[in-house]
Design a protein around this motif. Structure first.
Motif, PDB file in Angstrom:
ATOM      1  N   LYS A  19     -16.049 -41.776  13.167  1.00  0.00           N
ATOM      2  CA  LYS A  19     -14.986 -42.352  12.347  1.00  0.00           C
ATOM      3  C   LYS A  19     -13.883 -42.926  13.226  1.00  0.00           C
ATOM      4  CE  LYS A  19     -13.207 -40.078   8.875  1.00  0.00           C
ATOM      5  NZ  LYS A  19     -12.826 -38.944   8.024  1.00  0.00           N
ATOM      6  N   ASP A  20     -13.537 -42.205  14.281  1.00  0.00           N
ATOM      7  CA  ASP A  20     -12.504 -42.688  15.205  1.00  0.00           C
ATOM      8  C   ASP A  20     -12.921 -44.003  15.843  1.00  0.00           C
ATOM      9  OD1 ASP A  20     -10.934 -40.585  14.650  1.00  0.00           O
ATOM     10  OD2 ASP A  20     -11.471 -39.418  16.436  1.00  0.00           O
ATOM     11  N   LYS A  21     -14.191 -44.083  16.230  1.00  0.00           N
ATOM     12  CA  LYS A  21     -14.681 -45.315  16.866  1.00  0.00           C
ATOM     13  C   LYS A  21     -14.585 -46.488  15.898  1.00  0.00           C
ATOM     14  CE  LYS A  21     -17.931 -43.789  20.402  1.00  0.00           C
ATOM     15  NZ  LYS A  21     -19.336 -43.622  20.753  1.00  0.00           N
ATOM     16  N   GLU A  22     -14.972 -46.262  14.641  1.00  0.00           N
ATOM     17  CA  GLU A  22     -14.924 -47.331  13.646  1.00  0.00           C
ATOM     18  C   GLU A  22     -13.498 -47.803  13.414  1.00  0.00           C
ATOM     19  OE1 GLU A  22     -16.870 -46.040  10.134  1.00  0.00           O
ATOM     20  OE2 GLU A  22     -18.871 -46.272  10.978  1.00  0.00           O
ATOM     21  N   LYS A  23     -12.594 -46.840  13.348  1.00  0.00           N
ATOM     22  CA  LYS A  23     -11.186 -47.190  13.153  1.00  0.00           C
ATOM     23  C   LYS A  23     -10.688 -48.074  14.290  1.00  0.00           C
ATOM     24  CE  LYS A  23      -9.442 -43.311  10.444  1.00  0.00           C
ATOM     25  NZ  LYS A  23      -8.677 -42.058  10.499  1.00  0.00           N
ATOM     26  N   LYS A  24     -11.067 -47.712  15.523  1.00  0.00           N
ATOM     27  CA  LYS A  24     -10.647 -48.485  16.696  1.00  0.00           C
ATOM     28  C   LYS A  24     -11.216 -49.897  16.614  1.00  0.00           C
ATOM     29  CE  LYS A  24     -10.023 -44.806  20.054  1.00  0.00           C
ATOM     30  NZ  LYS A  24     -10.628 -44.083  21.165  1.00  0.00           N
ATOM     31  N   LYS A  25     -12.468 -49.984  16.194  1.00  0.00           N
ATOM     32  CA  LYS A  25     -13.121 -51.291  16.113  1.00  0.00           C
ATOM     33  C   LYS A  25     -12.420 -52.185  15.087  1.00  0.00           C
ATOM     34  CE  LYS A  25     -17.662 -51.196  16.540  1.00  0.00           C
ATOM     35  NZ  LYS A  25     -19.050 -51.029  16.122  1.00  0.00           N
ATOM     36  N   ILE A  26     -12.069 -51.599  13.935  1.00  0.00           N
ATOM     37  CA  ILE A  26     -11.382 -52.358  12.891  1.00  0.00           C
ATOM     38  C   ILE A  26     -10.033 -52.843  13.395  1.00  0.00           C
ATOM     39  CG2 ILE A  26     -10.260 -52.109  10.639  1.00  0.00           C
ATOM     40  CD1 ILE A  26     -12.605 -50.194   9.914  1.00  0.00           C
ATOM     41  N   ARG A  27      -9.331 -51.957  14.077  1.00  0.00           N
ATOM     42  CA  ARG A  27      -8.019 -52.346  14.605  1.00  0.00           C
ATOM     43  C   ARG A  27      -8.155 -53.486  15.603  1.00  0.00           C
ATOM     44  NH1 ARG A  27      -6.399 -47.284  16.696  1.00  0.00           N
ATOM     45  NH2 ARG A  27      -6.693 -45.962  14.906  1.00  0.00           N
ATOM     46  N   LEU A  28      -9.199 -53.426  16.432  1.00  0.00           N
ATOM     47  CA  LEU A  28      -9.430 -54.470  17.435  1.00  0.00           C
ATOM     48  C   LEU A  28      -9.739 -55.816  16.762  1.00  0.00           C
ATOM     49  CD1 LEU A  28      -9.574 -54.558  20.533  1.00  0.00           C
ATOM     50  CD2 LEU A  28     -12.045 -54.341  20.351  1.00  0.00           C
ATOM     51  N   THR A  29     -10.535 -55.770  15.702  1.00  0.00           N
ATOM     52  CA  THR A  29     -10.881 -56.988  14.978  1.00  0.00           C
ATOM     53  C   THR A  29      -9.638 -57.608  14.352  1.00  0.00           C
ATOM     54  OG1 THR A  29     -12.987 -55.954  14.451  1.00  0.00           O
ATOM     55  CG2 THR A  29     -12.419 -57.925  13.203  1.00  0.00           C
ATOM     56  N   GLU A  30      -8.808 -56.745  13.755  1.00  0.00           N
ATOM     57  CA  GLU A  30      -7.569 -57.241  13.134  1.00  0.00           C
ATOM     58  C   GLU A  30      -6.676 -57.910  14.168  1.00  0.00           C
ATOM     59  OE1 GLU A  30      -7.154 -53.926   9.559  1.00  0.00           O
ATOM     60  OE2 GLU A  30      -5.937 -53.776  11.372  1.00  0.00           O
TER      61      GLU A  30
ATOM     62  N   GLU B 243     -22.273 -31.399  13.975  1.00  0.00           N
ATOM     63  CA  GLU B 243     -22.446 -32.584  13.135  1.00  0.00           C
ATOM     64  C   GLU B 243     -21.091 -33.104  12.656  1.00  0.00           C
ATOM     65  OE1 GLU B 243     -24.106 -32.262   9.043  1.00  0.00           O
ATOM     66  OE2 GLU B 243     -25.869 -33.132  10.015  1.00  0.00           O
ATOM     67  N   ARG B 244     -20.228 -32.142  12.284  1.00  0.00           N
ATOM     68  CA  ARG B 244     -18.899 -32.536  11.822  1.00  0.00           C
ATOM     69  C   ARG B 244     -18.109 -33.213  12.931  1.00  0.00           C
ATOM     70  NH1 ARG B 244     -17.143 -27.763  10.356  1.00  0.00           N
ATOM     71  NH2 ARG B 244     -18.169 -27.786   8.360  1.00  0.00           N
ATOM     72  N   GLN B 245     -18.242 -32.638  14.132  1.00  0.00           N
ATOM     73  CA  GLN B 245     -17.522 -33.231  15.270  1.00  0.00           C
ATOM     74  C   GLN B 245     -18.042 -34.637  15.570  1.00  0.00           C
ATOM     75  OE1 GLN B 245     -17.846 -30.482  18.518  1.00  0.00           O
ATOM     76  NE2 GLN B 245     -16.556 -28.961  17.515  1.00  0.00           N
ATOM     77  N   ASP B 246     -19.358 -34.797  15.515  1.00  0.00           N
ATOM     78  CA  ASP B 246     -19.936 -36.128  15.768  1.00  0.00           C
ATOM     79  C   ASP B 246     -19.450 -37.133  14.738  1.00  0.00           C
ATOM     80  OD1 ASP B 246     -21.247 -35.023  17.853  1.00  0.00           O
ATOM     81  OD2 ASP B 246     -23.189 -34.840  16.831  1.00  0.00           O
ATOM     82  N   PHE B 247     -19.380 -36.673  13.484  1.00  0.00           N
ATOM     83  CA  PHE B 247     -18.925 -37.551  12.409  1.00  0.00           C
ATOM     84  C   PHE B 247     -17.479 -37.991  12.639  1.00  0.00           C
ATOM     85  CE2 PHE B 247     -17.079 -38.025   8.098  1.00  0.00           C
ATOM     86  CZ  PHE B 247     -17.788 -39.151   7.709  1.00  0.00           C
ATOM     87  N   GLU B 248     -16.636 -37.031  13.054  1.00  0.00           N
ATOM     88  CA  GLU B 248     -15.234 -37.355  13.325  1.00  0.00           C
ATOM     89  C   GLU B 248     -15.125 -38.368  14.451  1.00  0.00           C
ATOM     90  OE1 GLU B 248     -12.529 -36.421  11.757  1.00  0.00           O
ATOM     91  OE2 GLU B 248     -13.663 -35.218  10.305  1.00  0.00           O
ATOM     92  N   LYS B 249     -15.940 -38.189  15.490  1.00  0.00           N
ATOM     93  CA  LYS B 249     -15.911 -39.126  16.622  1.00  0.00           C
ATOM     94  C   LYS B 249     -16.316 -40.518  16.162  1.00  0.00           C
ATOM     95  CE  LYS B 249     -16.840 -36.012  20.467  1.00  0.00           C
ATOM     96  NZ  LYS B 249     -17.870 -35.491  21.356  1.00  0.00           N
TER      97      LYS B 249
END
Lengths: 165, 281
Positions: free
Chosen positions: B185-196, B177-183
């Protein structure tokens, strides 16, 4: 005038002829090594004799020859014929000794003993097999005619050489 | 401080056995060499004297059986046929073979002749931190154990094997579960960076396009090309949310499950202890 012309031509010639000396260096390391395996000790079982024989309380020196390449070297081992250090001796000393193969690292080295050549105080072995060979040297000294050795330190030297054939 | 560090770090020790052939021409390796995990043999030094006639055939073999795969792990043959007897002294380097492969050793004589004063010595190395393989994860033979969580460490001392398996499964689920959560979070960060990045690039493009389009608009208005309705703004009617989600029971997360499981076990144990106290009285 001629002198100037000649010297100018020589100058041009000197400039056009570059010379370079390229050195070649070779570092040859011997593929035969001699190591003192055991230092000898003279025993003094009777006052007039010194001997490396174990029965007389002595220790025979052992010299090891390490040969990396077969058939290129011969071993020449000379048992001592005089003391390198001793008290003052007023009488003659009678020397005897011998050299024999002690241990071998290859079975075929056993023939060294049968094929050895002995002359004077030297024993010569043809090192036909690569590997290690241990040579035992014995040395015996008698002093005068039943004369006791003076007390002191007695030293002698076994000369072992590895000679390229 | 340096001394402390070198002491605490793992140390490789090189050593030799005694004479394996001291009591005879056959020997059991377990009695000769320490059976440490990770210990490896890197050499055999042997010596013996042959007594024979030069014309006799004689072959002497110093050997060790392969304790795992069968056959021999070490064999050194000396052919004395046609040679006079002598003392042989040989060092045979070995490429660090694990101690578990070294079976019983022996000196075998074929032909006519005798072997006297044999000496067989093994040289080996081992890591002093790996004598117990569980002491260091880098040791061969180390097996990973799942550490118990702090809050359940003491309370679960009396648990059954099945309880332990269940608890380990909970831990594994939690890790997943922790690993899935980390993954995520990484995806969200990438998405935010792409939007910016898109916004930044869009700003530049808009500025580049805005000037020429305004000039064109003015020119078209002067020429009365656009219709009169072109400048009228449309009213925004608004869009109401049509989909309604019904409330339902949300399941506990795995962390909460684990905590409640621990509490249940503790509770049961306390209840059982209560009965046991009653019995002793």
């Amino acid at each position: 005038m001629n002198k100037v012309t000649v010297s100018a031509i020589l100058a041009v010639f000197a400039c056009s002829s570059f010379a370079e000396e390229t050195p070649i260096v070779g570092n040859v390391q011997s593929k035969c090594q001699i190591i003192t395996d055991t230092e000898g000790v003279y025993g003094n079982a009777t006052p007039d004799t010194l001997s490396t024989d174990a029965a007389d309380g002595g220790v025979e020196p052992i010299v090891r020859f390490d040969v990396l390449q077969a058939n290129y070297y011969k071993a020449v081992i000379a048992h001592p014929m005089s003391f390198s250090e001793s008290p003052t001796l007023i009488d003659n000393t009678a020397w005897a000794g011998s050299t024999e193969v002690g241990e071998v690292s290859e079975t075929t080295m056993s023939t060294y003993e049968t094929n050895k050549v002995t002359y004077d105080n030297k024993t010569e072995y043809d090192l036909t097999v690569a590997g290690s060979t241990w040579f035992k040297i014995s040395s015996d000294v008698a002093y005068g005619f039943d004369r006791a050795f003076p007390s002191g330190i007695y030293r002698s030297v076994v000369q072992a050489d590895c000679i390229a054939k | 401080m340096l001394g402390y560090c070198s002491y605490s770090s793992s140390e490789v020790i090189y050593s030799t056995t005694g004479n394996a052939a001291a009591t005879g021409q056959q020997w059991v390796m377990q009695n000769i060499i320490p059976q440490y995990t990770g210990l490896a043999v890197n050499g055999v030094v042997y010596q013996y004297t042959t007594i024979k006639n030069p014309e006799d055939q004689m072959v002497v073999t110093v050997q060790n059986e392969n304790a795992i795969d069968g056959g021999y792990i070490f064999r050194s043959r000396d052919d004395w046929s046609g040679q006079p007897g002598n003392t042989i002294n040989r060092i045979v380097p070995i490429d660090y073979i694990g101690v578990q492969y070294w079976g019983d050793g022996s000196i075998v004589v074929e032909g006519a002749g005798q072997v006297t004063d044999p000496s067989v010595v093994y040289t080996y190395r081992y890591d002093d931190k790996c004598i117990d393989p569980q002491a260091n994860p880098s040791c061969p033979g180390y097996t990973r154990t799942i550490p118990e969580a702090e809050e359940t460490n003491l309370q679960l001392a009396g648990e059954t094997f099945q309880d332990q398996l269940d608890r380990e499964q909970v831990f594994r689920d939690e890790d997943q579960e922790r690993q899935d959560f980390e993954k995520m979070k990484d995806k969200e960060k990438k998405k935010i960076r792409l939007t910016e990045l898109e916004v930044m690039l869009g700003t530049f493009t808009l500025n580049d396009m805005q000037g020429p389009s305004e000039i064109l608009h003015n020119q078209l208005e002067v020429m009365s090309v656009p219709p009169a309705s072109y400048g009228i703004a449309m009213m925004d009617p608004g869009y109401e949310e049509q989909i309604r989600l019904k409330d339902s029971v949300l399941p506990d997360s795995r962390s909460v499950r684990r905590l409640s499981y621990s509490n249940d076990v503790l509770h049961n144990k306390m209840v059982e202890q209560q009965y046991k106290l009653g019995e002793t009285k």
